[in-house]
Design a protein around this motif. Structure first.
Motif, PDB file in Angstrom:
ATOM      1  N   ASN A   8       0.805  -1.220   0.000  1.00  0.00           N
ATOM      2  CA  ASN A   8       0.000   0.000   0.000  1.00  0.00           C
ATOM      3  C   ASN A   8       0.837   1.269   0.000  1.00  0.00           C
ATOM      4  OD1 ASN A   8      -2.348  -1.504   0.019  1.00  0.00           O
ATOM      5  ND2 ASN A   8      -2.413  -1.589   2.254  1.00  0.00           N
ATOM      6  N   GLN A   9       2.099   1.178   0.384  1.00  0.00           N
ATOM      7  CA  GLN A   9       2.958   2.351   0.439  1.00  0.00           C
ATOM      8  C   GLN A   9       3.514   2.727  -0.932  1.00  0.00           C
ATOM      9  OE1 GLN A   9       5.919   1.277   3.297  1.00  0.00           O
ATOM     10  NE2 GLN A   9       4.575   1.642   5.044  1.00  0.00           N
ATOM     11  N   VAL A  10       3.316   1.875  -1.924  1.00  0.00           N
ATOM     12  CA  VAL A  10       3.826   2.131  -3.269  1.00  0.00           C
ATOM     13  C   VAL A  10       2.694   2.681  -4.131  1.00  0.00           C
ATOM     14  CG1 VAL A  10       4.899   1.067  -5.290  1.00  0.00           C
ATOM     15  CG2 VAL A  10       5.479   0.243  -3.017  1.00  0.00           C
ATOM     16  N   LYS A  11       2.952   3.793  -4.806  1.00  0.00           N
ATOM     17  CA  LYS A  11       1.947   4.399  -5.677  1.00  0.00           C
ATOM     18  C   LYS A  11       1.743   3.521  -6.919  1.00  0.00           C
ATOM     19  CE  LYS A  11       3.267   9.008  -4.262  1.00  0.00           C
ATOM     20  NZ  LYS A  11       3.886  10.257  -4.665  1.00  0.00           N
ATOM     21  N   THR A  12       0.622   3.731  -7.582  1.00  0.00           N
ATOM     22  CA  THR A  12       0.263   2.911  -8.739  1.00  0.00           C
ATOM     23  C   THR A  12       1.308   3.011  -9.852  1.00  0.00           C
ATOM     24  OG1 THR A  12      -2.061   3.275  -8.228  1.00  0.00           O
ATOM     25  CG2 THR A  12      -1.552   2.442 -10.415  1.00  0.00           C
ATOM     26  N   GLU A  13       1.769   4.225 -10.147  1.00  0.00           N
ATOM     27  CA  GLU A  13       2.765   4.403 -11.203  1.00  0.00           C
ATOM     28  C   GLU A  13       4.071   3.710 -10.837  1.00  0.00           C
ATOM     29  OE1 GLU A  13       1.509   7.201  -9.530  1.00  0.00           O
ATOM     30  OE2 GLU A  13      -0.181   7.474 -10.882  1.00  0.00           O
ATOM     31  N   GLU A  14       4.423   3.786  -9.572  1.00  0.00           N
ATOM     32  CA  GLU A  14       5.657   3.161  -9.105  1.00  0.00           C
ATOM     33  C   GLU A  14       5.547   1.639  -9.135  1.00  0.00           C
ATOM     34  OE1 GLU A  14       8.666   3.339  -5.261  1.00  0.00           O
ATOM     35  OE2 GLU A  14       6.861   4.585  -5.277  1.00  0.00           O
ATOM     36  N   ARG A  15       4.352   1.111  -8.890  1.00  0.00           N
ATOM     37  CA  ARG A  15       4.150  -0.341  -8.957  1.00  0.00           C
ATOM     38  C   ARG A  15       4.452  -0.865 -10.349  1.00  0.00           C
ATOM     39  NH1 ARG A  15      -1.512  -0.587  -5.712  1.00  0.00           N
ATOM     40  NH2 ARG A  15      -0.600  -0.142  -3.667  1.00  0.00           N
ATOM     41  N   ILE A  16       3.998  -0.129 -11.357  1.00  0.00           N
ATOM     42  CA  ILE A  16       4.254  -0.545 -12.740  1.00  0.00           C
ATOM     43  C   ILE A  16       5.751  -0.557 -13.011  1.00  0.00           C
ATOM     44  CG2 ILE A  16       3.910   0.095 -15.160  1.00  0.00           C
ATOM     45  CD1 ILE A  16       1.190   1.273 -14.269  1.00  0.00           C
ATOM     46  N   ILE A  17       6.444   0.448 -12.543  1.00  0.00           N
ATOM     47  CA  ILE A  17       7.893   0.519 -12.739  1.00  0.00           C
ATOM     48  C   ILE A  17       8.585  -0.635 -12.031  1.00  0.00           C
ATOM     49  CG2 ILE A  17       9.957   1.890 -12.238  1.00  0.00           C
ATOM     50  CD1 ILE A  17       8.188   4.389 -12.664  1.00  0.00           C
ATOM     51  N   TRP A  18       8.179  -0.925 -10.789  1.00  0.00           N
ATOM     52  CA  TRP A  18       8.803  -2.033 -10.061  1.00  0.00           C
ATOM     53  C   TRP A  18       8.563  -3.366 -10.754  1.00  0.00           C
ATOM     54  CZ3 TRP A  18      12.723  -1.523  -7.229  1.00  0.00           C
ATOM     55  CH2 TRP A  18      12.874  -0.449  -6.354  1.00  0.00           C
TER      56      TRP A  18
END
Length: 127
Positions: free
Chosen positions: A84-94
């Motif tokens: 939950n601490q990771v933003k949606t855009e950052e999730r895609i990058i990860w």
């Protein structure tokens, strides 16, 4: 997440890099000299059974470490999606980093998203 679980995940995050280095060193120290000996003994015509007998340990360890690596990739992708601490855009990058440069991305994600202590909510009410 408990500290011991974070440490265990950290050890697993660094495992692909360490295991790759160990496999390369193993190949250079034990496998390469043996192949050179077989080359000189059989004058370039190494029988397949001699070749694969010397490679058995290397093949087994590479397959086991490959399966561990695949399991780690699945774990880190699921963790990044459910974090939950990771933003949606950052999730895609990860997720893309885990797919394309996973051995490097595992320790980085662990250091940035798993190891730091979770921030507690403040007791103060904002007005």
């Amino acid at each position: 997440m408990s500290r011991s679980k974070k440490i265990f995940i950290g050890i697993l995050a660094f495992l692909p890099i360490i295991s790759t280095a160990v496999l390369i060193i193993y190949m250079l120290i034990s496998f390469l000299p043996e192949m050179l000996r077989l080359e000189s003994e059989y004058h370039g015509n190494i029988p397949p059974e001699a070749f694969f007998f010397n490679m058995t340990g290397f093949i087994i360890s590479a397959v086991v470490l490959g399966l561990i690596h695949l399991g780690l990739m699945v774990f880190f992708i699921i963790h990044a999606i459910n974090n939950n601490q990771v933003k949606t855009e950052e999730r895609i990058i990860w997720v893309l980093l885990f797919i394309f440069v996973n051995s490097i991305a595992f320790p980085i994600y662990w250091g940035l998203r798993i190891w730091p202590k979770e921030k507690t909510d403040s007791n103060f009410i904002r007005m």
